[in-house]
Write an enzyme that holds these catalytic residues in place. Structure first.
Site, mmCIF file in Angstrom:
data_model
loop_
_atom_site.group_PDB
_atom_site.id
_atom_site.type_symbol
_atom_site.label_atom_id
_atom_site.label_comp_id
_atom_site.label_asym_id
_atom_site.label_seq_id
_atom_site.Cartn_x
_atom_site.Cartn_y
_atom_site.Cartn_z
ATOM 1 N N LYS A 83 -3.767 -5.998 10.780
ATOM 2 C CA LYS A 83 -3.917 -5.775 9.339
ATOM 3 C C LYS A 83 -5.354 -5.320 9.071
ATOM 4 O O LYS A 83 -6.326 -6.006 9.431
ATOM 5 C CB LYS A 83 -3.606 -7.074 8.608
HETATM 6 C C1 E4P Z 1 -0.182 -9.586 1.739
HETATM 7 O O1 E4P Z 1 -0.137 -9.237 2.898
HETATM 8 C C2 E4P Z 1 -1.133 -10.533 1.187
HETATM 9 O O2 E4P Z 1 -1.353 -11.563 2.135
HETATM 10 C C3 E4P Z 1 -0.650 -11.230 -0.058
HETATM 11 O O3 E4P Z 1 0.573 -10.742 -0.501
HETATM 12 C C4 E4P Z 1 -1.689 -11.431 -1.107
HETATM 13 O O4 E4P Z 1 -1.113 -12.078 -2.227
HETATM 14 P P1 E4P Z 1 -1.980 -12.760 -3.392
HETATM 15 O O5 E4P Z 1 -2.403 -11.697 -4.335
HETATM 16 O O6 E4P Z 1 -1.027 -13.717 -4.027
HETATM 17 O O7 E4P Z 1 -3.154 -13.435 -2.716
#
Ligand code: E4P
Length: 214
Positions: A83
């Site tokens: 990622k």
């Molecule tokens: C995605 O890969 C992220 O980890 C996640 O969806 C972030 O979500 P949030 O905005 O609730 O922190």
């Protein structure tokens, strides 16, 4: 549509997986920190439980650092997806990882043109964040529709992964649009099974069931 769980909590991942709700997992530094465990250990455990892509995020902000970190993460398991935060160096890293056959997920995407660049770089997954846009009075789901349209227009194979999901309507709208993947917090996944009329109906059937002649 694939359902990923957005979590680094191995216990909730196991439960969601047993229920058949999980085609993959996304983690991020906030979620891993919350687990209180070393990053590689968490990713290894998740890969041993879930048979699907597991996104593991790098912390470096320069291409060389991302490549180094990402290659180490990719060694943990074939299903690891590196990622990468959306930024210029990140896109260079994505292109290099693609040439090496390492899968990537570009995170923190907030505009359709960022998504176009992610697709052109050859990422496996692109993660537009809907909830964080809604939080600041923008239409998160409109971004999903634009990303999907652009990828369709240019036959880009990068999958749209709807991230930062806050509630079931984000999932319903994603399904109606035909998004490839949603990544969902455990609490929201659990809520999908619920409906007040289902609970009411079950209670009534159980009550009437007691009256069935034996
Ligand atoms: C995605 O890969 C992220 O980890 C996640 O969806 C972030 O979500 P949030 O905005 O609730 O922190």
């Amino acid at each position: 549509m694939n359902f990923y769980i957005d979590s680094a909590d191995i216990e909730e991942i196991k439960i969601a997986n047993e229920r058949g709700w999980v085609d993959g997992v996304t983690t991020n530094p906030t979620l891993v920190a919350k687990s209180g465990r070393p990053h590689h250990e968490v990713i290894k455990d998740i890969c041993s439980v879930v048979d699907g892509y597991v996104s593991a995020e790098v912390l470096s902000m320069d291409t060389d650092g991302m490549l180094k970190e990402g290659r180490e993460l990719a060694k943990i398991h074939d299903n690891v997806v590196v990622k990468i935060p959306m930024c210029e160096d990140g896109l260079v890293a994505v292109k290099k990882f693609a040439a090496e056959g390492i899968k990537t997920n570009v995170t923190l995407v907030f505009s359709p043109l960022q998504a176009l660049l992610v697709g052109k770089a050859g990422a496996t997954l692109c993660s537009p964040f809907v909830g964080r846009l809604d939080d600041i009075h923008h239409d998160g789901m409109e971004l999903i529709s634009q990303c999907m349209q652009i990828y369709e227009n240019y036959d880009i194979s990068t999958q749209v992964l709807v991230a930062s999901i806050r509630h079931p309507m984000h999932i319903l709208e994603s399904a109606l649009m035909g998004a490839d993947v949603v990544t969902v917090p455990f609490k929201v996944l659990k809520g999908l099974t619920k409906h007040p009329l289902t609970d009411k109906g079950i209670a009534q059937f159980l009550k009437d069931g007691e009256k069935i002649v034996q």
